[in-house]
Design a protein around this motif. Sequence first.
Motif, PDB file in Angstrom:
ATOM      1  N   VAL A  61       0.741  -1.249  -0.206  1.00 48.80           N
ATOM      2  CA  VAL A  61      -0.043   0.392  -0.029  1.00 48.80           C
ATOM      3  C   VAL A  61       1.367   1.079   0.470  1.00 48.80           C
ATOM      4  O   VAL A  61       2.155   1.357   0.312  1.00 48.80           O
ATOM      5  CB  VAL A  61      -0.858   0.110   1.359  1.00 48.80           C
ATOM      6  N   SER A  62       0.414   2.206  -0.150  1.00 49.35           N
ATOM      7  CA  SER A  62       0.870   4.070  -0.259  1.00 49.35           C
ATOM      8  C   SER A  62       0.938   5.022   1.100  1.00 49.35           C
ATOM      9  O   SER A  62      -0.193   4.366   1.567  1.00 49.35           O
ATOM     10  CB  SER A  62       0.810   4.365  -1.325  1.00 49.35           C
ATOM     11  N   THR A 211      10.206  12.199  15.673  1.00 53.52           N
ATOM     12  CA  THR A 211      10.578  11.095  15.370  1.00 53.52           C
ATOM     13  C   THR A 211      10.011  10.472  14.239  1.00 53.52           C
ATOM     14  O   THR A 211       9.375  10.887  13.626  1.00 53.52           O
ATOM     15  CB  THR A 211       9.318   9.958  16.462  1.00 53.52           C
ATOM     16  N   GLN A 212      10.556   9.977  13.366  1.00 59.29           N
ATOM     17  CA  GLN A 212       9.546   9.553  12.047  1.00 59.29           C
ATOM     18  C   GLN A 212       9.000   8.585  12.118  1.00 59.29           C
ATOM     19  O   GLN A 212       8.760   7.821  11.964  1.00 59.29           O
ATOM     20  CB  GLN A 212      11.543   9.621  10.656  1.00 59.29           C
ATOM     21  N   VAL A 213       7.730   9.146  11.529  1.00 61.51           N
ATOM     22  CA  VAL A 213       6.707   7.544  10.801  1.00 61.51           C
ATOM     23  C   VAL A 213       5.948   7.840  10.012  1.00 61.51           C
ATOM     24  O   VAL A 213       6.416   9.043   8.786  1.00 61.51           O
ATOM     25  CB  VAL A 213       5.206   8.269  12.045  1.00 61.51           C
ATOM     26  N   VAL A 214       5.768   6.793   9.300  1.00 59.51           N
ATOM     27  CA  VAL A 214       5.018   6.628   8.355  1.00 59.51           C
ATOM     28  C   VAL A 214       3.785   6.614   9.027  1.00 59.51           C
ATOM     29  O   VAL A 214       2.953   5.632   9.303  1.00 59.51           O
ATOM     30  CB  VAL A 214       5.350   5.231   6.986  1.00 59.51           C
ATOM     31  N   ARG A 215       2.710   7.348   7.870  1.00 58.62           N
ATOM     32  CA  ARG A 215       1.195   6.998   7.901  1.00 58.62           C
ATOM     33  C   ARG A 215       0.365   6.210   6.774  1.00 58.62           C
ATOM     34  O   ARG A 215       1.209   6.998   4.742  1.00 58.62           O
ATOM     35  CB  ARG A 215       0.617   8.661   7.802  1.00 58.62           C
ATOM     36  N   VAL A 216      -0.562   5.572   6.360  1.00 57.16           N
ATOM     37  CA  VAL A 216      -0.931   4.869   5.657  1.00 57.16           C
ATOM     38  C   VAL A 216      -2.173   5.461   5.429  1.00 57.16           C
ATOM     39  O   VAL A 216      -3.310   4.984   6.808  1.00 57.16           O
ATOM     40  CB  VAL A 216      -0.659   3.777   5.369  1.00 57.16           C
ATOM     41  N   ASP A 217      -3.347   5.630   4.867  1.00 56.88           N
ATOM     42  CA  ASP A 217      -4.881   6.328   4.765  1.00 56.88           C
ATOM     43  C   ASP A 217      -5.255   4.417   3.624  1.00 56.88           C
ATOM     44  O   ASP A 217      -5.109   4.415   2.858  1.00 56.88           O
ATOM     45  CB  ASP A 217      -5.263   6.906   3.671  1.00 56.88           C
ATOM     46  N   LEU A 218      -5.908   3.677   5.193  1.00 55.68           N
ATOM     47  CA  LEU A 218      -5.461   2.325   4.537  1.00 55.68           C
ATOM     48  C   LEU A 218      -7.740   2.349   3.999  1.00 55.68           C
ATOM     49  O   LEU A 218      -8.018   2.757   5.400  1.00 55.68           O
ATOM     50  CB  LEU A 218      -5.285   1.139   5.270  1.00 55.68           C
ATOM     51  N   ASP A 219      -7.928   2.064   3.594  1.00 52.27           N
ATOM     52  CA  ASP A 219      -8.819   0.984   3.278  1.00 52.27           C
ATOM     53  C   ASP A 219      -9.275   0.148   4.091  1.00 52.27           C
ATOM     54  O   ASP A 219      -9.034  -0.313   4.863  1.00 52.27           O
ATOM     55  CB  ASP A 219      -9.656   0.047   1.525  1.00 52.27           C
ATOM     56  N   VAL A 220     -10.833   0.556   4.380  1.00 48.59           N
ATOM     57  CA  VAL A 220     -11.662   0.113   5.882  1.00 48.59           C
ATOM     58  C   VAL A 220     -11.902  -1.405   5.327  1.00 48.59           C
ATOM     59  O   VAL A 220     -11.280  -1.657   6.209  1.00 48.59           O
ATOM     60  CB  VAL A 220     -12.763   1.071   5.888  1.00 48.59           C
ATOM     61  N   VAL A 234       9.109  -1.212   4.193  1.00 47.56           N
ATOM     62  CA  VAL A 234       9.061   0.282   4.417  1.00 47.56           C
ATOM     63  C   VAL A 234       9.652   0.493   2.626  1.00 47.56           C
ATOM     64  O   VAL A 234      10.982   0.202   3.018  1.00 47.56           O
ATOM     65  CB  VAL A 234       9.026   1.341   5.300  1.00 47.56           C
ATOM     66  N   GLU A 235       9.609   0.717   1.240  1.00 47.76           N
ATOM     67  CA  GLU A 235      10.107   1.055   0.570  1.00 47.76           C
ATOM     68  C   GLU A 235      10.434   2.216   0.006  1.00 47.76           C
ATOM     69  O   GLU A 235       9.220   3.016   0.458  1.00 47.76           O
ATOM     70  CB  GLU A 235       9.770   0.628  -0.398  1.00 47.76           C
ATOM     71  N   LEU A 236      11.538   3.141   0.849  1.00 55.63           N
ATOM     72  CA  LEU A 236      11.991   4.651   0.688  1.00 55.63           C
ATOM     73  C   LEU A 236      12.208   5.159  -0.712  1.00 55.63           C
ATOM     74  O   LEU A 236      12.464   4.051  -1.594  1.00 55.63           O
ATOM     75  CB  LEU A 236      13.031   5.041   1.461  1.00 55.63           C
ATOM     76  N   PRO A 237      12.334   6.206  -1.174  1.00 56.30           N
ATOM     77  CA  PRO A 237      12.338   7.357  -2.498  1.00 56.30           C
ATOM     78  C   PRO A 237      13.776   6.606  -2.513  1.00 56.30           C
ATOM     79  O   PRO A 237      14.882   6.860  -1.613  1.00 56.30           O
ATOM     80  CB  PRO A 237      12.665   8.701  -2.036  1.00 56.30           C
ATOM     81  N   GLY A 238      14.309   6.216  -3.657  1.00 58.22           N
ATOM     82  CA  GLY A 238      15.570   5.529  -4.081  1.00 58.22           C
ATOM     83  C   GLY A 238      15.929   4.266  -4.643  1.00 58.22           C
ATOM     84  O   GLY A 238      17.455   3.896  -4.624  1.00 58.22           O
ATOM     85  N   GLY A 239      14.923   3.530  -3.655  1.00 56.91           N
ATOM     86  CA  GLY A 239      15.676   2.354  -3.504  1.00 56.91           C
ATOM     87  C   GLY A 239      14.993   1.671  -2.504  1.00 56.91           C
ATOM     88  O   GLY A 239      15.128   0.666  -2.306  1.00 56.91           O
ATOM     89  N   ALA A 240      16.030   2.463  -1.308  1.00 53.90           N
ATOM     90  CA  ALA A 240      16.276   1.630  -0.211  1.00 53.90           C
ATOM     91  C   ALA A 240      14.888   1.266   0.395  1.00 53.90           C
ATOM     92  O   ALA A 240      14.022   1.258   0.388  1.00 53.90           O
ATOM     93  CB  ALA A 240      17.163   2.460   1.034  1.00 53.90           C
ATOM     94  N   SER A 291       6.462   3.018  -0.283  1.00 52.76           N
ATOM     95  CA  SER A 291       4.864   1.756  -0.458  1.00 52.76           C
ATOM     96  C   SER A 291       6.061   1.361   0.767  1.00 52.76           C
ATOM     97  O   SER A 291       6.737   1.297   1.467  1.00 52.76           O
ATOM     98  CB  SER A 291       5.753   1.223  -1.417  1.00 52.76           C
ATOM     99  N   VAL A 292       4.493   0.905   1.429  1.00 56.07           N
ATOM    100  CA  VAL A 292       4.712  -0.085   2.948  1.00 56.07           C
ATOM    101  C   VAL A 292       4.061  -1.796   2.282  1.00 56.07           C
ATOM    102  O   VAL A 292       2.778  -1.375   1.701  1.00 56.07           O
ATOM    103  CB  VAL A 292       3.384   0.242   3.603  1.00 56.07           C
ATOM    104  N   SER A 293       4.737  -2.367   2.936  1.00 52.96           N
ATOM    105  CA  SER A 293       4.347  -3.951   2.264  1.00 52.96           C
ATOM    106  C   SER A 293       3.602  -4.464   3.758  1.00 52.96           C
ATOM    107  O   SER A 293       4.287  -4.602   4.724  1.00 52.96           O
ATOM    108  CB  SER A 293       5.518  -4.900   2.061  1.00 52.96           C
ATOM    109  N   LEU A 294       2.239  -4.803   3.853  1.00 50.05           N
ATOM    110  CA  LEU A 294       1.966  -5.390   5.191  1.00 50.05           C
ATOM    111  C   LEU A 294       1.705  -6.635   4.786  1.00 50.05           C
ATOM    112  O   LEU A 294       1.296  -7.718   4.011  1.00 50.05           O
ATOM    113  CB  LEU A 294      -0.083  -4.231   5.325  1.00 50.05           C
ATOM    114  N   GLU A 295       1.696  -7.783   5.732  1.00 42.85           N
ATOM    115  CA  GLU A 295       1.630  -8.984   5.905  1.00 42.85           C
ATOM    116  C   GLU A 295      -0.321  -9.234   5.826  1.00 42.85           C
ATOM    117  O   GLU A 295      -1.069  -8.595   6.650  1.00 42.85           O
ATOM    118  CB  GLU A 295       2.320  -9.340   7.193  1.00 42.85           C
ATOM    119  N   SER A 296      -0.421  -9.801   4.794  1.00 50.22           N
ATOM    120  CA  SER A 296      -1.767 -10.136   4.765  1.00 50.22           C
ATOM    121  C   SER A 296      -2.181 -11.075   4.920  1.00 50.22           C
ATOM    122  O   SER A 296      -3.193 -11.726   5.569  1.00 50.22           O
ATOM    123  CB  SER A 296      -2.085 -10.193   3.086  1.00 50.22           C
ATOM    124  N   GLU A 297      -1.428 -12.405   5.337  1.00 49.50           N
ATOM    125  CA  GLU A 297      -1.157 -13.988   6.158  1.00 49.50           C
ATOM    126  C   GLU A 297      -0.274 -14.506   6.057  1.00 49.50           C
ATOM    127  O   GLU A 297       0.776 -14.166   5.239  1.00 49.50           O
ATOM    128  CB  GLU A 297      -2.213 -14.578   4.845  1.00 49.50           C
TER     129      GLU A 297
END
Length: 361
Positions: A61-62, A211-220, A234-240, A291-297
């Motif tokens: 997700v973004s 403190t740096q944080v990532v915010r995600v607006d996640l579909d309900v 978390v995939e950062l700008p530049g590929g890291a 981009s954030v990779s969330l565990e779905s299963e």
Amino acid sequence: MRRGAVLAVVSALAVGGVAVVLVLSGGLALSSSGTPAPAAGTRPPATATVKRGDLVDHQTVSGTLGYAGERTVPNGVSGTLTWLPAEGAVIGRGGTLYKVDRRPVVLMYGTTPIYRTLQYGVSDGPDVLQLERNLKALGYGDGLTVDDHFSSITADRVLEWQDDKGLEETATVTAADVVFLRGKVRVKKVGGVTGDKARSGKPVLTVTGTTQVVRVDLDVADQQLARKGAKVTVELPGGASATGKITDVGTVAQLPSSSGQQADPQNATITIEIKLTDAKKAGGLDQAPVSVSLESERRENVLSVPVEALLALREGGYGVQVVQGETVRLVPVEIGIFAAGQVEVSGGGLTEGTKVGVPRS
């Protein structure tokens, strides 16, 4: 991803150049290259090993990388702005937030706003205790009893602090001198330039925590992906990439803003907040898309094989070629989730370490 999604998966893999077996209406098993699929007794071109372990599927997700705790800084003094910090500057206890008529407005730590003049003879209170804690932390604690009483010694320590800071030596502290905030701050926005007029009650700075944080607006509809304490990538700008942990999951759904039209409830989102565990990788980025990779299963302690080891059986379902020495047999398997190029399998007498047939890479 379970059995219902297999056809979509194998189609995608075939496009990517992986040989995947499909069963045609005539009942003949063919590979994606159009050649007959290997069957029982036919030695495959290559083998892979059945693995045992956890299998985790993810959904991407973004999000936005920024800083937590945004707020405006209260201003209790009127005059001309003569000094302002740079955006991105970090200011700690005792540091100057800005200057009005060359008079510093100083940051001290605390949760109680300064709502009265603090001076000798003022009634006891938590705001006095807060001031004395800061005086001691800044090195003005000689002989000072840190309590809620503004004593003559407190007044002396205030005078010393005012002298060192270049403030008028009055032994009193007002909202024109000090702003109490919870801790160190980072300047996000400066509301003006030097020479502008400052007005009491009109904020000059917008700050955040450090403190740096990532915010995600996640579909309900996807809220089951957000579990407090879950680890994410978390995939950062530049590929890291950086690791993180979900620290907050919103409970109030937000509807997207729309220009004069009623918002569609199906587009409602909840906000999740992620704290980076290796924040140095993010540098000083603010409001950066990530981009954030969330565990779905997750399936724990299961057997899995490479996806390309699957064969579609004429009678329905799926199987794999088991290779034992010179013997090759086709065995049916039950499939579970797909993740990282592997698919969960069970049945067919499979055990960890069993060799199964795969196309040659």
